[in-house]
Motif scaffolding. Structure first.
Motif, mmCIF file in Angstrom:
data_model
loop_
_atom_site.group_PDB
_atom_site.id
_atom_site.type_symbol
_atom_site.label_atom_id
_atom_site.label_comp_id
_atom_site.label_asym_id
_atom_site.label_seq_id
_atom_site.Cartn_x
_atom_site.Cartn_y
_atom_site.Cartn_z
ATOM 1 N N LYS A 12 -24.463 -11.615 4.509
ATOM 2 C CA LYS A 12 -25.526 -11.976 5.451
ATOM 3 C C LYS A 12 -25.502 -11.059 6.672
ATOM 4 C CE LYS A 12 -25.994 -16.719 3.900
ATOM 5 N NZ LYS A 12 -26.201 -18.131 4.219
ATOM 6 N N ALA A 13 -24.305 -10.746 7.127
ATOM 7 C CA ALA A 13 -24.177 -9.844 8.281
ATOM 8 C C ALA A 13 -24.633 -8.429 7.905
ATOM 9 C CB ALA A 13 -22.735 -9.822 8.771
ATOM 10 N N GLU A 14 -24.262 -7.979 6.704
ATOM 11 C CA GLU A 14 -24.652 -6.625 6.297
ATOM 12 C C GLU A 14 -26.164 -6.525 6.088
ATOM 13 O OE1 GLU A 14 -21.824 -6.072 3.061
ATOM 14 O OE2 GLU A 14 -20.582 -4.808 4.371
ATOM 15 N N GLU A 47 -28.374 -8.388 7.651
ATOM 16 C CA GLU A 47 -28.940 -8.416 9.010
ATOM 17 C C GLU A 47 -28.846 -7.028 9.647
ATOM 18 O OE1 GLU A 47 -29.498 -11.815 10.782
ATOM 19 O OE2 GLU A 47 -30.685 -10.561 12.115
ATOM 20 N N MET A 48 -27.707 -6.374 9.458
ATOM 21 C CA MET A 48 -27.507 -5.036 10.033
ATOM 22 C C MET A 48 -28.530 -4.041 9.468
ATOM 23 S SD MET A 48 -24.050 -2.686 9.851
ATOM 24 C CE MET A 48 -24.005 -2.520 8.062
ATOM 25 N N ARG A 102 -32.146 -4.785 10.434
ATOM 26 C CA ARG A 102 -32.431 -4.385 11.804
ATOM 27 C C ARG A 102 -32.534 -2.871 11.924
ATOM 28 N NH1 ARG A 102 -32.085 -8.507 15.261
ATOM 29 N NH2 ARG A 102 -31.688 -7.168 17.024
ATOM 30 N N ARG A 103 -31.686 -2.156 11.208
ATOM 31 C CA ARG A 103 -31.783 -0.697 11.261
ATOM 32 C C ARG A 103 -33.114 -0.228 10.666
ATOM 33 N NH1 ARG A 103 -25.455 0.811 9.747
ATOM 34 N NH2 ARG A 103 -24.670 0.323 11.836
ATOM 35 N N ASN A 126 -19.041 4.063 12.599
ATOM 36 C CA ASN A 126 -20.285 3.518 13.126
ATOM 37 C C ASN A 126 -21.322 4.639 13.279
ATOM 38 O OD1 ASN A 126 -21.879 1.494 14.546
ATOM 39 N ND2 ASN A 126 -21.289 2.511 16.466
ATOM 40 N N CYS A 148 -17.126 -2.089 8.791
ATOM 41 C CA CYS A 148 -17.718 -2.152 10.130
ATOM 42 C C CYS A 148 -19.119 -2.733 10.068
ATOM 43 C CB CYS A 148 -17.750 -0.759 10.754
ATOM 44 S SG CYS A 148 -16.097 -0.184 11.219
ATOM 45 N N ILE A 149 -19.390 -3.652 10.985
ATOM 46 C CA ILE A 149 -20.706 -4.283 11.108
ATOM 47 C C ILE A 149 -21.289 -3.886 12.454
ATOM 48 C CG2 ILE A 149 -21.956 -6.485 11.256
ATOM 49 C CD1 ILE A 149 -20.819 -6.082 8.517
ATOM 50 N N GLY A 150 -22.398 -3.175 12.430
ATOM 51 C CA GLY A 150 -23.095 -2.821 13.659
ATOM 52 C C GLY A 150 -24.258 -3.759 13.892
ATOM 53 N N GLU A 151 -24.891 -3.630 15.034
ATOM 54 C CA GLU A 151 -26.054 -4.427 15.437
ATOM 55 C C GLU A 151 -25.600 -5.793 15.965
ATOM 56 O OE1 GLU A 151 -29.083 -3.183 15.566
ATOM 57 O OE2 GLU A 151 -28.461 -1.321 14.618
ATOM 58 N N ALA A 201 -26.301 -8.931 13.979
ATOM 59 C CA ALA A 201 -25.543 -8.971 12.723
ATOM 60 C C ALA A 201 -24.108 -9.436 12.983
ATOM 61 C CB ALA A 201 -25.562 -7.597 12.046
#
Lengths: 203, 203
Positions: free
Chosen positions: A91-93, A95-96, A99-100, B47, B62-65, B68
């Motif tokens: 879910k986090a990936e 979302e990342m 958003r990108r 990143n 690594c999780i950016g944003e 996220a």
């Protein structure tokens, strides 16, 4: 329930493609944004930001913002072809990458359109130089996406998600401003061909 | 795990405030973005977008944003003071208001900062006119938020959420560009006082 949209608008297509992937059928009402129908008092009462698409539920509650509409249907049926991730990390990936795709491709392409064509100049202040810079920023970011897709089938690994929908709709809209995948961006091209051949891409 | 951030940056504060609300404690590493530490090869390997904050998990993922990172912690502990909604409709409403706070306040204030101050002119193309228009757009949208908050304790009704965190961090950052809540925006002022008095606002 009903979705108010303008069928040619890229954000409207994002929602239709998302719902097609989930097999959810909803009624649509067309809004003439060029003629300013979205700016009328009646429409502002439902949707103060005046942006389309927005979802009206049977009790009159209105949900604006493309991703919020998608979120609603995802959470109603989280196990029906989930497109926003299946566990915390995924879910986090998603979302990342969503958003990108949005902040580095969809948004700058939209800025390029709005600020260089004067399409909505009756209701905003176009800054042509910013439109041009935005278009260049989107083109520049496609290089990073091509590098990422060298090792990744979809944006979030092997998992097709809302992030891919956003990127496809952004790139197809970018053609209006002649923003295209470069010939040497073979990974992005491979991704584009796979995603655009899905049935949902025609929704 | 570790969060790489620059403590003065508004997006870093969003994550810290979110985690403070959830009572989650994480190690932080400071990154000198003014000196360009985020642009180094070693940091790009973790990143690629070079934006802070980003989260590094123990396995190196690594999780950016900002959102996220918040999503990851929310989904790890969905019943621990949830800040992204507790049912499908609330999740959609939070997503809607989070995006409005971001797209209509945080992002234009960030654009105003980047394009009028020349702070990152070594790594971007500032367009001063766009910075000024962005600042005005953010100020204009505060009127809509004030109207909304006349009938709503928080952005998403009676429910404190990530959307409030985004708006607070955006407004506090806006002071740098002298963007402030107007004297007659009493509902927005009432909201601001309540949210900024939470313990998490000091995180």
């Amino acid at each position: 329930m009903k979705i108010y949209e303008t069928s040619t608008a890229p954000n409207a297509r994002r929602v239709r493609m998302f719902l097609a992937e989930k097999g959810v059928s909803v009624d649509y009402a067309q809004v003439d944004i060029v003629g300013g129908e979205n700016l009328s008092e009646a429409m502002r009462a439902k949707n103060p930001t005046t942006k389309i698409p927005f979802l009206e539920l049977d009790d009159g509650t209105c949900i604006g913002e493309t991703v919020a509409i998608c979120r609603y249907f995802e959470e109603l049926e989280p196990n029906n072809n989930p497109l926003m991730g299946r566990n915390p990390l995924e879910k986090a990936e998603v979302e990342m990458w969503q958003r990108r795709a949005e902040l580095h491709v969809m948004l700058p392409i939209g800025m390029c359109f709005q600020h260089t064509t004067g399409y909505f100049k009756d209701r905003m202040t176009p800054v042509a130089e910013w439109g041009e810079v935005s278009g260049k920023n989107a083109v520049e970011y496609l290089k990073d996406l091509n590098d990422h897709l060298a090792d990744s089938r979809f944006l979030a690994g092997d998992y097709f998600s809302i992030a891919d929908i956003t990127l496809l709709c952004a790139l197809d809209f970018g053609r209006v401003m002649k923003i295209r995948i470069a010939d040497d961006q073979t990974h992005l091209q491979r991704w584009y061909e796979e995603v655009s051949s899905r049935d949902s891409a025609k929704a």
